[in-house]
Design an enzyme around this catalytic site. Structure first.
Site, PDB file in Angstrom:
ATOM      1  N   SER C  64       0.806  -1.233   0.000  1.00 32.00           N
ATOM      2  CA  SER C  64       0.000   0.000   0.000  1.00 32.00           C
ATOM      3  C   SER C  64       0.833   1.274   0.000  1.00 32.00           C
ATOM      4  O   SER C  64       0.296   2.359  -0.225  1.00 32.00           O
ATOM      5  CB  SER C  64      -0.933   0.021   1.202  1.00 32.00           C
ATOM      6  OG  SER C  64      -1.905  -0.974   1.080  1.00 32.00           O
ATOM      7  N   LYS C  67       0.527   3.391  -2.926  1.00 34.17           N
ATOM      8  CA  LYS C  67      -0.604   4.306  -3.112  1.00 34.17           C
ATOM      9  C   LYS C  67      -0.164   5.769  -3.057  1.00 34.17           C
ATOM     10  O   LYS C  67      -0.808   6.640  -3.643  1.00 34.17           O
ATOM     11  CB  LYS C  67      -1.665   4.035  -2.039  1.00 34.17           C
ATOM     12  CG  LYS C  67      -2.300   2.653  -2.137  1.00 34.17           C
ATOM     13  CD  LYS C  67      -3.168   2.339  -0.904  1.00 34.17           C
ATOM     14  CE  LYS C  67      -3.765   0.940  -0.970  1.00 34.17           C
ATOM     15  NZ  LYS C  67      -4.474   0.576   0.291  1.00 34.17           N
ATOM     16  N   TYR C 191      -3.796  -2.674 -10.298  1.00 32.42           N
ATOM     17  CA  TYR C 191      -3.676  -2.395  -8.858  1.00 32.42           C
ATOM     18  C   TYR C 191      -2.799  -3.437  -8.158  1.00 32.42           C
ATOM     19  O   TYR C 191      -1.912  -3.087  -7.360  1.00 32.42           O
ATOM     20  CB  TYR C 191      -5.073  -2.351  -8.240  1.00 32.42           C
ATOM     21  CG  TYR C 191      -5.079  -2.219  -6.742  1.00 32.42           C
ATOM     22  CD1 TYR C 191      -4.650  -1.048  -6.122  1.00 32.42           C
ATOM     23  CD2 TYR C 191      -5.520  -3.263  -5.939  1.00 32.42           C
ATOM     24  CE1 TYR C 191      -4.655  -0.926  -4.753  1.00 32.42           C
ATOM     25  CE2 TYR C 191      -5.538  -3.152  -4.555  1.00 32.42           C
ATOM     26  CZ  TYR C 191      -5.096  -1.991  -3.966  1.00 32.42           C
ATOM     27  OH  TYR C 191      -5.104  -1.875  -2.596  1.00 32.42           O
ATOM     28  N   TYR C 243      -4.843   3.613   7.887  1.00 35.49           N
ATOM     29  CA  TYR C 243      -6.211   3.103   8.002  1.00 35.49           C
ATOM     30  C   TYR C 243      -6.856   3.578   9.297  1.00 35.49           C
ATOM     31  O   TYR C 243      -6.721   4.746   9.652  1.00 35.49           O
ATOM     32  CB  TYR C 243      -6.228   1.565   7.893  1.00 35.49           C
ATOM     33  CG  TYR C 243      -5.409   1.078   6.730  1.00 35.49           C
ATOM     34  CD1 TYR C 243      -5.755   1.470   5.425  1.00 35.49           C
ATOM     35  CD2 TYR C 243      -4.292   0.277   6.900  1.00 35.49           C
ATOM     36  CE1 TYR C 243      -4.998   1.046   4.339  1.00 35.49           C
ATOM     37  CE2 TYR C 243      -3.536  -0.149   5.819  1.00 35.49           C
ATOM     38  CZ  TYR C 243      -3.890   0.241   4.543  1.00 35.49           C
ATOM     39  OH  TYR C 243      -3.159  -0.169   3.485  1.00 35.49           O
ATOM     40  N   VAL C 261       1.192  -3.695   3.849  1.00 38.54           N
ATOM     41  CA  VAL C 261       0.992  -4.974   4.522  1.00 38.54           C
ATOM     42  C   VAL C 261       2.229  -5.878   4.395  1.00 38.54           C
ATOM     43  O   VAL C 261       2.331  -6.904   5.076  1.00 38.54           O
ATOM     44  CB  VAL C 261      -0.298  -5.636   3.972  1.00 38.54           C
ATOM     45  CG1 VAL C 261      -0.030  -6.308   2.644  1.00 38.54           C
ATOM     46  CG2 VAL C 261      -0.905  -6.603   4.961  1.00 38.54           C
TER      47      VAL C 261
END
Lengths: 309, 309, 309, 309
Positions: C64, C67, C191, C243, C261
């Site tokens: 992630s 991103k 993705y 998050y 992760v």
């Protein structure tokens, strides 16, 4: 007993003058182009009588009404084991809500919301291909309707597949939680075909009759399900058959019923008969506007509500 | 018709041997100290017969079953206008959930969750003081039960008031949305007294009979509500009478019913009779564990399910 | 200025003795098999200095953290137009929650939850094929890291695709709301590859440096984004980078950061430097347990928190 | 360093011409009647300088800005023990949402939503009466503002109490979960008074300065909190200070800040200074429309964002 044919005729005549007919489902062209002025009502009684009025032999897309039939098949295969895969409580949410799924670990609240019906199809497949499962579903529907001319509308199914995304989201979500055994696209393909069964209101009323007569198919007298199972399917139709407007339908009509976005409703009067109505225009919950009205009128005239005369 | 007294006796005998009896409500001492081994079942038929077994004359706290009676009173005052104050859909949430209220602008989903019942009390008050409203509620219950000995248990009411916070939260929330006309503490005081009505299962079965007999009180033959209103109240009991386990009760028992946290359940068999059961132990949804079991046994033996024999 | 190398060495030494290292991500075998005892920390300062300790040249799956880079690319293409596709508020929900999507019409709350990152990839594609879009993403990452050896780990990407269902659910959901322009499987394929970029902590710290230095790549001095855009990306990392544990990271570390992760975290000290840490074991929110600890230690020793010394 | 007085003057001049000023809070008359054309901005620097423009000595109702001060007091009493009573994550929900409370067992997500602030007041009370607690709060605010003329506006507090229902709902909800030690009405009375503190922007900027200067009150040089605690309070202001528009404020302004429904905002530039703005008109999230704009202009001109120049 009142004159049933006269009651149906009156209902058709009265609703023919109704200008506010709801809004035809428009998420796929095949449903969007259906003529909203069509109307049909059919009654099959446990005594073996048949009544109908309106265009009662015109096939329409039964859509979610098919969920009653796949639930019946799945209970035949799994018995009470099915309830580990899907719940049996009203959801309080629209038919395609995914919120409840996240809060409950991917287990759908009941077999009549989309997620639940998808889980039911997965349960029916038992390792078989969509083609075989679909043959089995169609064969069952033809059997209970006693009519081998019933078919899938493949154009509707294909169009549903093109617009699959909301249901695909539900299916992948359940798959992520280990709730589906089969390939997501195969489950969806089967589900969309199941919903694309085309039936007339005459055929539909006939097909539902076993639920009104303790599980026995009329007039053939062949047992479809046990009396207890018929009662339980009826209870699920009562509690969950109209999504988040199930309470409204129970309040106004007072019969177990299941609606479809094609404008059909199947309603069961236990011990009395099976009713099918069709009017393509929907209310804001996705249920047939005049279909529910017609059933309300029928129950007022006949006193067939399960909640009292 | 089967021998009703024998059926009730059998149920009492069979359940007397049950060791798993659920958990008595313990949020107030008055309920926590009730002996969980007590059991009663009473039946009042539309023909005027009365049957009972177990400790059917022992009063217990009817709690949420009272919501059926206040709903009846409120419908008498407001007619369909009541539905602008409270909905009529199953909630899919526990009895005291506040989440649904926030999502729906403070309007409770139905009259049988706590928020809905509080809104119903507020609707009944119509500018009067709690004392007057309570006199009116008690008078109505005595009338339909044909028994002037029925009373509030003021100790239970006082204890509920002490532990009011969850319900106070719901009430203030509705007040903030302009959904309550009266002072929050007065509404709550009335609500807690209403729930603290003490009745035996005999009295309760008698009080519910008008719902089984098209709105007419038996054996006095005085009309309480119209047949349509009786049907509609039954439909609400079916859809919402057991909180988020309403589907389960419909599935297993198949009768409109309303449970209370005191361990009572009132169930209506339209056209046949009114049943009251009492067993203080609750399941995890707050409904009487053996009470629901007893009703399931009764329906299996009598075929009185509204969903088929 | 404190001796940075000594600080990094101390952190590595201290954490080497830590037995509680969290739980390695296990939803795909490629991540599950990573040795949890590995640890790396790298610092790139705006003055052009480089420091590192631990296995700082070992590539790991940035997941992630990618991103941040795709958001930067998408802002380059769409500017503020991107915010019609994705919000910029913390979600208060786990990374893969779908509840928020339903409540907000399919618009993801921010670009760092999975749904948001999928929407960002869709925004980048602009009609191109996955292959072309991936080439563009990789090219950008190589440019800002000043290192052409950076590659996708295709095994990780393929394995993610096999376990795609939760993300597929999010993507189909957004597609159903018209929020994705491209084919769902192509968007997902892109993705999953983006997340499968493998980088060492040295490379990652270097790649993030433009965010610490007003948008200018060091030591090349080439502008990547405007100072305002660098600030805004930092604000998003602060608010949403971890998050539903973003508040915790801000509280303890006080730097904009983005976790993956795979166990990596990129943290930005504006005006000072860019930090990358790697420890594969995760806390219950899916963020690197020792990685966050290392950054907390670093900030305590250096006073680099944006919230005060 | 730029000329601060000139910057403040420019901001006042530019915003004076703004016709779209938002909507004054109207849930109580005392706030509804405030003149929306008033505007003030004040800056207190860590060097001890003071700047202001507009009506910077006019007191206004600080409302939720007071939550920063009660949080500081509560941390002094409970230290990290406070975090068992209230979380520290952004909520993603409006300031008065009760949904999150139900999902998380009555524990508020952070100290700056209403439920969280009510829990903080309860934590401060420690068995004392509202009067004593309020004396303590006022004394603390006077101390950090170095101004004994600061007072409660008792009319505002009384009016809040009359319109207490939404907050009463939150408080009773937490009480039901055992999350409040004290009587609900006493906690609410204290809370409403705390929110009714009246301060000018000059006083407010002064009061917040300890958060910009590592916990030390300027110019008195008395320590209010440790540097670490000042950082942490700043992080909470950044993450949660503007309810569900906290991300927006971070994105545009890039400073820890706390808004109040009276139209004030306190913003902290760590190591630099404390800013207070006041403009009574609110945006749809309940935050001062021009207040946020003024801070955005200030940061653009000074480069004081914590996320880079």
């Amino acid at each position: 007993m009142p004159d049933m044919q006269e009651i149906l005729n009156e209902i058709v005549a009265e609703l023919a003058q109704e200008s506010e007919r709801g809004k035809v489902a428009d998420y796929i062209p095949q449903l969007a182009h259906v003529d909203p002025s069509q109307f049909a009502i059919s009654l099959a009684t446990v005594e073996g009588d048949r009544f109908s009025a309106g265009c009662a032999t015109t096939p329409f897309s039964i859509q979610s009404i098919s969920k009653v039939f796949t639930l019946t098949i799945a209970l035949g295969k799994w018995g009470d084991g099915l309830w580990s895969k899907v719940g049996r409580e009203p959801s309080g949410d629209p038919f395609n809500s995914i919120v409840q799924l996240e809060h409950e670990g991917g287990k759908p609240r009941n077999p009549f919301i989309n997620a639940g019906a998808i889980a039911v199809v997965d349960a029916i497949m038992m390792g078989h291909e969509p083609k075989e499962t679909l043959a089995e579903i169609l064969s069952f529907v033809r059997y209970i309707a006693d009519d081998n001319s019933i078919c899938f509308d493949h154009q509707v199914a294909a169009s549903e597949m093109e617009h699959k995304h909301r249901n695909a989201s539900l299916a992948h979500f359940m798959k992520a939680f280990g709730r589906l055994r089969h390939d997501v696209d195969k489950v969806l393909g089967t589900y969309f075909h199941q919903c694309a069964i085309a039936m007339s209101s005459d055929q539909l009323a006939h097909a539902g009759l076993f639920l009104a007569s303790d599980g026995v198919n009329r007039p053939s007298n062949l047992r479809v399900v046990s009396p207890q199972r018929a009662r339980r399917i009826n209870s699920l139709m009562m509690m969950c058959g109209h999504y988040d407007a199930s309470g409204e339908f129970a309040f106004r009509v007072g019969l177990p019923g299941k609606s479809g976005v094609g404008g059909g409703i199947l309603a069961i009067a236990p011990g009395r008969g099976s009713l099918a109505v069709w009017s393509p225009g929907l209310d804001r919950y996705g249920n047939s506007l005049l279909g529910a009205r017609a059933l309300e009128m029928f129950v007022q005239r006949t006193g067939w509500s399960v909640f009292g005369h």
